[in-house]
Design an enzyme around this catalytic site. Structure first.
Site, PDB file in Angstrom:
ATOM      1  N   HIS A 570       2.817   0.183   8.315  1.00  0.00           N
ATOM      2  CA  HIS A 570       2.872  -0.135   6.885  1.00  0.00           C
ATOM      3  C   HIS A 570       1.785  -1.145   6.503  1.00  0.00           C
ATOM      4  CE1 HIS A 570       5.091  -0.755   3.024  1.00  0.00           C
ATOM      5  NE2 HIS A 570       4.542  -1.954   3.115  1.00  0.00           N
ATOM      6  N   GLU A 571       1.713  -2.244   7.242  1.00  0.00           N
ATOM      7  CA  GLU A 571       0.729  -3.280   6.909  1.00  0.00           C
ATOM      8  C   GLU A 571      -0.698  -2.781   7.127  1.00  0.00           C
ATOM      9  OE1 GLU A 571       1.504  -5.872   5.321  1.00  0.00           O
ATOM     10  OE2 GLU A 571       3.665  -5.693   5.555  1.00  0.00           O
ATOM     11  N   HIS A 574      -1.970  -1.084   4.040  1.00  0.00           N
ATOM     12  CA  HIS A 574      -2.582  -2.008   3.081  1.00  0.00           C
ATOM     13  C   HIS A 574      -4.013  -2.335   3.505  1.00  0.00           C
ATOM     14  CE1 HIS A 574       0.902  -2.679   0.638  1.00  0.00           C
ATOM     15  NE2 HIS A 574       1.612  -3.227   1.598  1.00  0.00           N
ATOM     16  N   HIS A 577      -6.485   0.375   2.737  1.00  0.00           N
ATOM     17  CA  HIS A 577      -6.866   0.396   1.321  1.00  0.00           C
ATOM     18  C   HIS A 577      -8.007  -0.591   1.068  1.00  0.00           C
ATOM     19  CE1 HIS A 577      -5.058   0.865  -3.007  1.00  0.00           C
ATOM     20  NE2 HIS A 577      -6.223   1.456  -2.868  1.00  0.00           N
TER      21      HIS A 577
END
Length: 790
Positions: A570-571, A574, A577
């Site tokens: 998940h991290e 980020h 992105h």
């Protein structure tokens, strides 16, 4: 206007999911008890890497998993030239913040002066770039100082970072009330020749800045603007008091110890004195009572106490909501929700509610099916005569636990080895790098650091290398636990992408500075890349990934449980992105996008974590190198996701409540947040909420995510659609298909916030129906639904 520059970066990127999961479960990093040293298995040729790539790939695992390799790797640092934190050459010592702030404000003053005296068409053509540069200069200090004050273990660095943060933040607030910046930008936007010369990215940034200027009172008379400033300050103060002062109406419950049958005997003994057991309603023992105690009346009393906030907490919440409603009306908006959503994909609260109701309808059959299974358990419980034909709120945890215990028992009988043995930190990051290489042509390469570059000895630096563009980003991994460190996983963007044009380097040649070249002076000595086709430099995105995994205990590496693996993916979503969203303008780089699309890359990454094709890239036993038995993982995931639809319903209800609280209801003198809470749950909850509860007083996200709590659900629905429609749910090699990865990168990731989110979505899904956005598109996304059982 310049408030925006702290919007996504003045605090660590901690999504609502991360906070919810860290609050529910303090991470437990299991280690497989063995005496053998973690073996160094050679990288397989199947990953398609070059010889140098294979070496980097192997080193990536070793720097996290092999203690002796890491110690040897670090030794190269001592022979290098000293550097400041993350390569910022001002920050070789705590007092370096003083020079950093002084030089930054001098440069900002120069930009303000240039913007203020702009007169010619050419001056106005550069207006957006100049204001974006101003944002970037301020963010460099604010973001890094905020990171250092919360993460650096050295107290003196923390103190100086706090001073730097407040100095520059105060200066930024002065700029926010400087009408000339707004006036000049508006003038530039109104000149057709200027506007037509701007790129789409520049036009978007101009619009964003104009909206933010207007939102914070520029253009209003002095008295009204001052009232806006005062209201904003009061909201921040009351909101902080609300979050920090949350407390229950009844802090402690007392029961005769004989009534707590079912509770763990050791826990019961620790809580019992003279035959009386004391249960704190704010601690884990209350949750244990709801899950394990057989006496339904004890559970009912506990549930009501746990779900009832104190009167002072409710008063602070209602005051914050009323102040927000006043702020919105003073700013010319119907409600706080209208004001907040104006620059989001949703645009209006009506569209948000349309999405939530569509999602509610889609999930309703699955919610009721799960509830039916719990009812069957309750009917079969001979000891229960408490509303036998109705599922009560205080029953759900109890019967869910019974169901999970049955599943856990069967799972443990089939488990010969710990799942965590297949997920060391190094192998998981190696798998993420291999996935990135397959889909996007970028990989993670361990890099030696310079003295002073990292804030703690265990921080690893990974350079992000593109197979076509070379070095494109820097990622610092601070993954292991230490005293005083936050337990919440977080993604910090310490420096954003921004194009540095030759004109800016020319300016630096005429400024006194300590650096060896204009480009070093322009970037504080930090990393850049050169773009030959544009004859310009780009700041490299610089990211810090913070986790709180247990430290490795030599000779074995740190091993992760399923929750931790999902968190790391998940991290890294980020981070991806930020890595691929390398825009020319800082205001829209990477995660600096609309709040309701910001979680898409991270949520989508979770879908890859346990896909069989992706697991084959990394999930191997730390000692034997045996591949993960997929059936073992599937059984574990079935248990973990068993309560998925109940949790989904809860999130939908909270998002609905968030919208109701940020409507015009708080302006009513008779506003009662408890009535609104119960009305929402009476209309939509599958299990009725007992009368008298006031759980809204514990809904802390109302402060930080006011009117945007729906965003995570929205991004889950979008991510699920992309996973199915683009990556084919991993079937037929879809999760590793470069063509599909390039489509997602080119339509979504590379734009950061520099493209309308609906256009990104229509492009990646090749579905023009959603391209226009609006209420109809929001309804369509709600109908896509969320598969909460996976």
């Amino acid at each position: 206007m310049l408030k925006r520059l702290a919007r996504n970066n003045s605090s660590p990127w901690i999504c609502s999911r991360c906070l919810q999961q860290s609050q529910r479960q303090r991470r437990f990093n299991s280690t497989f008890a063995a005496t053998a040293t973690a073996r160094d298995h050679a990288p397989s040729a199947l990953y398609g890497l070059s010889a140098s790539g294979k070496t980097d790939d192997d080193a990536l695992r070793k720097v996290f998993d092999n203690a002796s390799f890491w110690e040897s790797f670090k030794r190269g640092t001592s022979n290098k030239k000293p550097s400041g934190i993350i390569g910022n050459k001002y920050l070789t010592h705590p007092d370096g913040f003083i020079d950093f702030v002084t030089v930054t404000i001098q440069r900002c003053n120069g930009v303000v002066e240039k913007v203020s005296r702009a007169e010619t068409i050419e001056d106005f053509k550069y207006m957006v770039k100049d204001l974006d540069k101003l944002s970037d200069l301020l963010c460099r200090v604010i973001d890094l100082a905020d990171f250092v004050r919360s993460t650096h273990p050295n107290r003196q660095f923390q103190i100086m970072a706090v001073k730097a943060y407040h100095t520059v933040f105060q200066y930024m607030n002065q700029l926010n009330t400087t009408p000339v910046l707004y006036d000049q930008l508006k003038k530039a936007s109104d000149i057709p020749e200027v506007f037509e010369s701007w790129t789409e990215e520049e036009r978007i940034v101009a619009r964003i800045l104009m909206e933010d200027f207007a939102r914070f009172g520029i253009g209003l008379d002095d008295a009204t603007r001052q009232k806006l400033v005062d209201l904003s300050g009061e909201i921040a103060e009351v909101g902080s008091q609300f979050v920090e002062g949350m407390s229950p109406e009844t802090p402690t419950l007392k029961f005769e110890s004989k009534r707590l049958k079912g509770l763990d005997p050791n826990l019961a003994k620790a809580l019992t004195k003279w035959g009386e057991t004391r249960i704190s309603t704010m601690h884990h023992e209350a949750q244990a009572v709801l899950r394990f105690v057989d006496d339904a009346e004890v559970r009912r009393e506990t549930y009501s106490a746990v779900r009832t906030a104190g009167s002072s907490t409710i008063a602070r919440l209602e005051k914050m909501l009323k102040l927000r409603a006043e702020l919105a009306q003073l700013s010319g908006y119907e409600t706080f929700s209208h004001m907040t959503l104006e620059n989001k994909m949703a645009k209006t609260p009506e569209a948000v509610n349309t999405f939530l109701k569509a999602l509610y309808e889609d999930s309703r059959p699955s919610v009721l099916a799960d509830l039916h299974e719990l009812m069957e358990l309750k009917r079969g419980d001979a000891h229960q005569d408490n509303f036998p034909n109705r599922m009560n709120a205080w029953d759900k945890f109890y019967y869910t636990q019974k169901m999970l215990s049955t599943m856990e028992g069967a799972y443990k009988q089939r488990t010969a080895d710990s799942l965590s043995a297949y997920f060391s930190v190094g192998t998981v990051l190696q798998g993420i790098s291999r996935l990135f290489d397959r889909l996007y042509g970028v990989r993670l390469v361990p890099q030696e650091t310079q003295p002073g570059e990292v804030w703690e000895d265990g921080v690893r630096r990974l350079d992000v290398i593109s197979d076509t563009e070379g070095h494109i980003a820097v990622l610092y991994c601070d993954l292991f636990s230490r005293p005083g460190k936050t337990p919440n996983p977080a993604h910090f963007t310490l420096r954003c992408s921004r194009e540095i044009l030759p004109a800016e380097l020319e300016e630096m040649q005429h400024m006194p500075h300590r650096f060896s070249s204009p480009i070093e002076a322009a970037t504080d000595g930090m990393s850049v890349s050169y773009n030959a086709s544009r004859n310009s430099y780009f700041q490299l995105p610089t990211i810090a990934l913070i986790c709180d995994f247990s430290k490795p205990s030599s000779p074995r590496p740190t091993l992760l449980n399923i929750h931790d693996v999902r968190t790391l993916f998940h991290e890294m979503g980020h981070a991806l992105h930020s890595i691929l969203g390398r825009t020319a303008l800082q205001n829209v780089s990477g995660t600096r996008c609309a709040t309701d699309i910001a979680e898409l890359p991270s949520v989508l990454m979770e879908h890859f974590a346990f896909d069989p094709s992706v697991l084959a890239l990394y999930a191997r036993h730390w000692d034997t190198n045996a591949p993960l038995p997929l059936a073992l993982l599937e059984n574990r995931l079935a248990i973990d996701n068993r309560n998925g639809y109940s949790e989904l319903e809860s999130q939908i209800l909270l998002a609905m409540l968030d919208q109701a609280y940020h409507s015009n209801l708080p302006l009513d003198p008779a506003f009662n947040s408890t009535s609104v809470y119960h009305n929402t749950y009476t209309r939509f909850a599958s299990v009725p909420e007992p009368a008298g509860t006031r759980w809204q007083g514990f809904f802390g996200h109302l402060f930080g995510y006011g009117a945007t709590y729906y965003s995570y659900l929205f991004d889950r629905a979008i991510a699920s659609r992309i996973w199915k429609g683009v990556f084919n749910e991993g079937r037929d090699g879809g999760s590793l298909d470069r063509e599909k990865g390039e489509l997602y990168k080119n339509e979504v990731l590379r734009w950061g916030g520099g493209r309308d989110g609906w256009v990104c979505l229509a492009g990646v899904l090749r579905d023009g129906k959603v391209g226009e956005g609006g209420e109809g598109a929001m309804r369509e996304v709600g109908k896509w639904g969320i598969d909460a059982g996976k």
